[in-house]
Write a protein that holds these residues in place. Structure first.
Motif, mmCIF file in Angstrom:
data_model
loop_
_atom_site.group_PDB
_atom_site.id
_atom_site.type_symbol
_atom_site.label_atom_id
_atom_site.label_comp_id
_atom_site.label_asym_id
_atom_site.label_seq_id
_atom_site.Cartn_x
_atom_site.Cartn_y
_atom_site.Cartn_z
ATOM 1 N N LYS A 1 0.850 -1.183 0.000
ATOM 2 C CA LYS A 1 0.000 0.000 0.000
ATOM 3 C C LYS A 1 0.884 1.229 0.000
ATOM 4 N N GLU A 2 0.621 2.142 -0.935
ATOM 5 C CA GLU A 2 1.307 3.440 -0.951
ATOM 6 C C GLU A 2 0.354 4.503 -0.430
ATOM 7 N N SER A 3 0.873 5.437 0.356
ATOM 8 C CA SER A 3 0.022 6.466 0.955
ATOM 9 C C SER A 3 0.819 7.748 1.173
ATOM 10 N N SER A 4 0.122 8.856 1.214
ATOM 11 C CA SER A 4 0.723 10.128 1.616
ATOM 12 C C SER A 4 0.112 10.622 2.933
ATOM 13 N N ASP A 5 -0.613 9.757 3.613
ATOM 14 C CA ASP A 5 -1.227 10.081 4.904
ATOM 15 C C ASP A 5 -0.212 9.773 6.001
ATOM 16 N N LEU B 1 3.614 17.089 5.565
ATOM 17 C CA LEU B 1 3.928 16.082 4.558
ATOM 18 C C LEU B 1 2.654 15.768 3.778
ATOM 19 N N HIS B 2 2.726 15.881 2.470
ATOM 20 C CA HIS B 2 1.540 15.654 1.638
ATOM 21 C C HIS B 2 1.959 15.001 0.337
ATOM 22 N N PHE C 1 5.772 10.339 0.421
ATOM 23 C CA PHE C 1 4.930 9.142 0.400
ATOM 24 C C PHE C 1 5.545 8.093 1.314
ATOM 25 N N TRP C 2 4.747 7.105 1.648
ATOM 26 C CA TRP C 2 5.270 5.942 2.352
ATOM 27 C C TRP C 2 4.643 4.689 1.763
#
Length: 238
Positions: A34-38, A65-66, A71-72
Motif C-alpha cells: 500500500k502506498e500512501s501520503s497520509d 507532509l503531503h 509518500f510511504w
C-alpha cells in the motif's frame, strides 16, 4: 526554444515496468503493498510495530507532509499485519547544499530542544556539493521474522523507483549504519555512492547513531537500477 530531450522521459516505461516486476515479485511471497501520503496514518502504523521508531523527518508533528512532497509504502502479510515500512520525501535545494540544509534542519529538530546535543560542521564531504531536487529515503523497517528472506532489497528498490517516477530527483540519499554499508546492503538496494560520514555530531542525541554513512544515488544511477531490475526480470524463470 530549448528542444533538448530529457532522456528520463524515454525511460518512464522502463521504470514503470521495473516497478510492476518488483510488485509481482513481492506479491509472490504473500505480501500486499500500500502506498500512501497520509503521514498521520504512517505514525500510527509505525507505532504499532515492534520497533515503534518514527523518524522526525517523517513525523507530521514536525513537517507538513503531503502527496506532492512525500509518500510511504507499507507491506502487509496475509492477515493484514504490517511487516515493512519505508518513506521518502523530496526537498528543492536550489539555493543551498544538502549540508546547508542539514545545518538548519537538524539543529532545529535535535539541538534546539536538547541543549546537551552538540551539532558539528564537518559533515559528509559530498553533501556540500549536492544541490537540486533531493529525495531523502528512510524509516526503513522489516519485521524480524521475515528478515533474511531477500525481501529488503526489492522493497527498498521499489521505494527508489517510485521516487524516481514521482519526482525525477537529482539525488536520492539515506543515512546508513556503517556496519550495513560495509556489508554491502547499500549497493544491493540501489545506492551507488558512499561517504564514510553522515551528519557530524560532536555530541549526538541519545537515539541518533554517530557512525552513519551518507549513501546516495544520482538520477542516472536510479535509472540504471531500473535497467538492472529489468534484466533480472528477464532472467527470472518465475
Amino acid at each position: 526554444m530549448d528542444k533538448r530531450v530529457d532522456p528520463y522521459q524515454d525511460a518512464i516505461l522502463d521504470v514503470t515496468t521495473a516497478i510492476s516486476y518488483l510488485q509481482t515479485k513481492i506479491g509472490k511471497t504473500g505480501l500486499s503493498l500500500k502506498e500512501s501520503s497520509d503521514f498521520t496514518l504512517f505514525e500510527k502504523t509505525v507505532k504499532a510495530t515492534e520497533d515503534k521508531y518514527l523518524m522526525e523527518d517523517f513525523s507530521p508533528r514536525f513537517f507538513d507532509l503531503h502527496g506532492a512532497t512525500a509518500f510511504w509504502i507499507g507491506a502487509y502479510d496475509e492477515r493484514g499485519d504490517i511487516v515493512s515500512v519505508q518513506a521518502a520525501k523530496v526537498e528543492d535545494l536550489l539555493d543551498r547544499s544538502l549540508a546547508d540544509h542539514w545545518d538548519q534542519q537538524q539543529r532545529r529538530l535535535f539541538v534546539d530542544p536538547n541543549p546537551q546535543a552538540k551539532f558539528g560542521t564537518d559533515h559528509a564531504h559530498d553533501a556540500y556539493f549536492m544541490r537540486g531536487r533531493i529525495v531523502y529515503h528512510g524509516n526503513l523497517w522489516l519485521r524480524r521474522d521475515i528478515r533474511g528472506q531477500g525481501l529488503a532489497e526489492p522493497l527498498t528498490q521499489l521505494g527508489f523507483l517510485v521516487s524516481l517516477l514521482k519526482w525525477s530527483p537529482d539525488y536520492l540519499y539515506g543515512l546508513m549504519a556503517a556496519a550495513s554499508a560495509e556489508k554491502g546492503f547499500g549497493i544491493r538496494v540501489g545506492y551507488r555512492r558512499f561517504v564514510p560520514r553522515g551528519t557530524h555530531w560532536r555530541i549526538a542525541p541519545g537515539h541518533i547513531r554517530e557512525d552513519d554513512w551518507l549513501v546516495y544515488a544520482t538520477r542516472n544511477d536510479i535509472q540504471g537500477l531500473a535497467e538492472l531490475v529489468l534484466r533480472s526480470s528477464s532472467a527470472d524463470p518465475g
